[in-house]
Structure formats: structure tokens, C-alpha cells
Design a protein around this motif. Structure first.
Motif, PDB file in Angstrom:
ATOM      1  N   GLY A 150       0.841  -1.200   0.000  1.00 53.22           N
ATOM      2  CA  GLY A 150       0.000   0.000   0.000  1.00 53.22           C
ATOM      3  C   GLY A 150       0.869   1.239   0.000  1.00 53.22           C
ATOM      4  O   GLY A 150       1.732   1.412   0.876  1.00 53.22           O
ATOM      5  N   GLY A 151       0.646   2.099  -1.014  1.00 54.65           N
ATOM      6  CA  GLY A 151       1.514   3.266  -1.214  1.00 54.65           C
ATOM      7  C   GLY A 151       1.495   4.254  -0.056  1.00 54.65           C
ATOM      8  O   GLY A 151       2.533   4.813   0.303  1.00 54.65           O
ATOM      9  N   SER A 152       0.322   4.458   0.575  1.00 48.65           N
ATOM     10  CA  SER A 152       0.248   5.476   1.638  1.00 48.65           C
ATOM     11  C   SER A 152       1.113   5.061   2.833  1.00 48.65           C
ATOM     12  O   SER A 152       1.781   5.898   3.450  1.00 48.65           O
ATOM     13  CB  SER A 152      -1.201   5.691   2.075  1.00 48.65           C
ATOM     14  OG  SER A 152      -1.721   4.488   2.611  1.00 48.65           O
ATOM     15  N   GLY A 153       1.102   3.783   3.140  1.00 49.07           N
ATOM     16  CA  GLY A 153       1.927   3.295   4.255  1.00 49.07           C
ATOM     17  C   GLY A 153       3.404   3.434   3.935  1.00 49.07           C
ATOM     18  O   GLY A 153       4.204   3.830   4.789  1.00 49.07           O
ATOM     19  N   ALA A 154       3.763   3.112   2.696  1.00 55.39           N
ATOM     20  CA  ALA A 154       5.173   3.216   2.293  1.00 55.39           C
ATOM     21  C   ALA A 154       5.647   4.665   2.377  1.00 55.39           C
ATOM     22  O   ALA A 154       6.758   4.940   2.852  1.00 55.39           O
ATOM     23  CB  ALA A 154       5.345   2.677   0.873  1.00 55.39           C
ATOM     24  N   GLU A 155       4.778   5.602   1.957  1.00 57.93           N
ATOM     25  CA  GLU A 155       5.160   7.029   2.031  1.00 57.93           C
ATOM     26  C   GLU A 155       5.358   7.471   3.477  1.00 57.93           C
ATOM     27  O   GLU A 155       6.309   8.189   3.803  1.00 57.93           O
ATOM     28  CB  GLU A 155       4.067   7.893   1.396  1.00 57.93           C
ATOM     29  CG  GLU A 155       4.221   8.021  -0.104  1.00 57.93           C
ATOM     30  CD  GLU A 155       2.947   8.516  -0.754  1.00 57.93           C
ATOM     31  OE1 GLU A 155       2.227   9.319  -0.132  1.00 57.93           O
ATOM     32  OE2 GLU A 155       2.681   8.068  -1.890  1.00 57.93           O
ATOM     33  N   ALA A 156       4.447   7.039   4.358  1.00 65.38           N
ATOM     34  CA  ALA A 156       4.560   7.422   5.775  1.00 65.38           C
ATOM     35  C   ALA A 156       5.852   6.851   6.373  1.00 65.38           C
ATOM     36  O   ALA A 156       6.541   7.522   7.142  1.00 65.38           O
ATOM     37  CB  ALA A 156       3.341   6.920   6.555  1.00 65.38           C
ATOM     38  N   MET A 157       6.188   5.607   6.000  1.00 64.40           N
ATOM     39  CA  MET A 157       7.425   5.006   6.528  1.00 64.40           C
ATOM     40  C   MET A 157       8.654   5.729   5.991  1.00 64.40           C
ATOM     41  O   MET A 157       9.621   5.955   6.715  1.00 64.40           O
ATOM     42  CB  MET A 157       7.488   3.514   6.173  1.00 64.40           C
ATOM     43  CG  MET A 157       6.554   2.684   7.019  1.00 64.40           C
ATOM     44  SD  MET A 157       6.861   0.909   6.862  1.00 64.40           S
ATOM     45  CE  MET A 157       6.094   0.572   5.283  1.00 64.40           C
ATOM     46  N   LEU A 158       8.593   6.108   4.713  1.00 68.11           N
ATOM     47  CA  LEU A 158       9.726   6.817   4.107  1.00 68.11           C
ATOM     48  C   LEU A 158       9.971   8.149   4.819  1.00 68.11           C
ATOM     49  O   LEU A 158      11.109   8.494   5.151  1.00 68.11           O
ATOM     50  CB  LEU A 158       9.427   7.043   2.618  1.00 68.11           C
ATOM     51  CG  LEU A 158      10.594   7.248   1.691  1.00 68.11           C
ATOM     52  CD1 LEU A 158      11.615   6.124   1.813  1.00 68.11           C
ATOM     53  CD2 LEU A 158      10.096   7.327   0.243  1.00 68.11           C
TER      54      LEU A 158
END
Ligand code: NAP
Length: 278
Positions: free
Chosen positions: A248-256
Motif C-alpha cells: 500500500g503506497g500510503s503506508g510506504a510514504e509514511a514510513m519513508l
């Protein structure tokens, strides 16, 4: 050592009654694989799959004896375990100060000590086999946190830490470990949340604002459970699976963003950090 490669896999899935665990169970059965499907009630939907490849097991991950019994049943029936989805878990929402001691301990009991109970039960089997892939149920909240998810994130951070060590410990034994980090996913998870009841208005601007924002998210903001399960399946059986799989892209962005902020702190405060060197 890897005689399982060309035969259908045997899965041991906790949290198989709902959400991601249920979808993993469905997809495995549809692919001709076999599943030991663990949930507290131990019931499976009637049309889930053929009885010879589906073993529903009643076990509570908080109860070590019942988890050992579940693993024994799985091995008695299928002879081995190839993939462990250590997936059962639930969330707790509220400010760090608002969650009670009982609530905080309860979420650790399932999300951390339950995960450990499963590891202690399956690892002797996987070590004996000298094979297996453990999928550890983490979250994007295993690398970052928002107001209100402190206790949930604490459990997932704990799973991440122990899994980093575990992966190194079992790598020489041909056992693989991948942390599964879904973004917000369209499952009954939010409906199954525990929540702090002694709320304080001082947390309105942070915790309640986050709660409101999550409540107002459109369906499109959630990862699809089918996509998450398909993503997980795509790394199972690989020679070199990732240590962490964001889904899921939103989770990856938050982790980044969280990781970049950590890098920034390390660099910005490096002078003080190094000033302690002997
Ligand atoms: N959905 C999301 O937004 C999201 C995002 C990131 C990570 N995750 C993680 O993904 C995993 C699965 O969540 P989900 O979204 O599929 O949620 P879900 O639909 O609420 O399913 C949770 C599952 O965990 C099981 N479970 C809970 N407590 C248990 C216990 N003590 N013993 C045995 N089973 C227990 C439940 O089974 P019974 O109640 O039937 O026993 C259920 O099958 C969780 O670890 C969650 O933290 C979810």
C-alpha cells in the motif's frame, strides 16, 4: 533440504477467520495449497475450501499450550509447515496516557506475546525441516506512528525488533523471515479496535483529530485485502525474499518520511553523538 519446492505449500495461518488471514487462506486453497487455519473459534466458512486441504483449528495465540496444540495438529495432518503467517492481531486507539494498563498489556499479549508463542511452537518444526518462511504481522505502524496509535505501534515496533534478530538467527538454518507491513487495509480491523474510554480534551487537537481524519477517509484510501494477500504471496518461495514488505503506497510514504526524519536527526545531531566517543 529443499525437497518442498515443487510440491504444494503447507500454510499455518493465525487470524485466519477474517481480513488478511482469511484472504491468504482463500488464495492458498485456490492455488491447490493446504492451510492450517487458526482462529479463536476455529470455524471456517462452509465454502472456503476442500476439507482434505483445510484444517480449521481453534486456538488463542495468547495461550502458549493452545498454540503448541495447533502446531501439533497441523504437522499431524500435513506432515510439515512451509509458510507461517504470524498474522493475528488487533488495534488499540487512544492517547498513550489514555489507554489503561489493562488495555496496554492486553494488546501486547496478542500482538507481541502471541507472536512469540507462535514462534516458539513453529520454530522446532522449521529447524527440523531446515526450511520455512515466517511472515511476521507488522504494519506501516511498525516504522512510524500517528497520534492515538502509540500502543498499537509499540506492539508492531516490538515485532520488528525481534524479527530483525530472528532473521539473523535462523538464516543459517534455511528459514526466512519477512515483516509484513500493510498500509490501512479494507478489513474489519478498524471495527475490531479496542479504544481508550477515559479521554481528555487536551488530546482533541491530536488524537481526536487523527480519529476524525481516519473516520472520514474514502474507501479508496484503503489498500485492498486481495491486493495485500496477493503481494504477500508474490514473495513467498523466493530464494531471497525481502526482510520487510510494505503493501500500500500510503503506508510506504509514511514510513519513508519517518525514516528520512531519523536520518536527518542522526546527521543534524552527529556532533553531540560523536562527542561521547572515548
Ligand atoms: N487492516 C489494517 O488496516 C492493517 C494495517 C496494518 C497491519 N494490519 C495487521 O494485519 C493483521 C491482520 O489484521 P486484519 O486487518 O486482517 O484484521 P481483522 O480482520 O480484524 O482480523 C484479525 C484476526 O486476528 C485474529 N485474532 C485476534 N486476536 C486473536 C487471538 N487472541 N488469538 C487468535 N486469533 C486472534 C482474529 O480471529 P478471531 O477473532 O476469530 O479469533 C482475526 O482472524 C493484524 O496483525 C494487524 O495488526 C492490519
Amino acid at each position: 533440504m529443499t525437497e518442498i519446492v515443487n510440491t504444494p505449500r503447507i500454510w499455518f495461518i493465525t487470524g485466519a477467520s477474517s481480513g488478511i488471514g482469511l484472504e491468504l487462506t482463500r488464495k492458498a486453497l485456490a492455488a491447490g495449497e493446504s492451510v492450517a487455519a487458526v482462529s479463536r473459534a476455529g470455524a471456517a466458512p462452509a465454502d472456503l475450501g476442500p476439507a482434505e486441504r483445510l484444517l480449521p483449528i481453534a486456538a488463542d495465540v495468547r495461550d502458549e499450550a493452545s498454540v503448541h496444540g495447533a502446531v501439533e495438529q497441523a504437522v499431524d495432518r500435513f506432515g510439515r509447515i512451509d509458510v507461517v503467517a504470524n498474522n493475528a492481531g488487533y488495534g488499540l486507539f487512544g492517547a498513550v496516557e489514555e489507554a489503561t494498563d489493562t488495555q496496554a498489556r492486553a494488546v501486547f499479549d496478542t500482538n507481541v506475546f502471541g507472536v512469540l508463542n507462535v514462534l516458539r511452537a513453529v520454530l522446532p518444526v522449521l529447524r527440523r525441516q531446515r526450511s520455512g518462511h515466517i511472515l511476521q504481522g507488522s504494519s506501516f505502524y511498525g516504522q512510524t506512528a500517528d497520534p492515538g496509535v502509540g500502543l498499537l505501534a509499540a506492539t508492531k515496533y516490538a515485532v520488528e525488533g525481534l524479527s530483525d534478530a530472528l532473521a539473523l538467527e535462523v538464516a543459517p538454518l534455511n528459514i526466512k523471515v519477512t515483516l509484513i507491513q500493510p498500509a490501512l487495509t479494507a478489513t474489519p480491523f478498524l471495527g475490531n479496535l479496542d479504544a481508550a474510554t477515559r479521554t481528555h480534551e487536551d488530546y482533541d487537537q491530536t488524537v481526536r483529530a487523527t480519529q476524525k481524519a481516519i473516520g472520514e477517509l474514502p474507501p479508496s484510501a484503503f489498500a485492498s485485502v486481495e491486493g495485500v494477500a496477493a503481494g504477500i504471496r508474490s514473495i513467498v518461495g523466493r530464494d531471497n525474499p525481502p526482510r520487510r514488505l510494505a503493501l500500500g503506497g500510503s503506508g510506504a510514504e509514511a514510513m519513508l518520511s519517518a525514516l528520512q526524519a531519523r536520518m536527518t536527526d542522526l546527521e543534524k545531531w552527529a556532533e553531540i553523538t560523536r562527542s561521547t566517543d572515548g
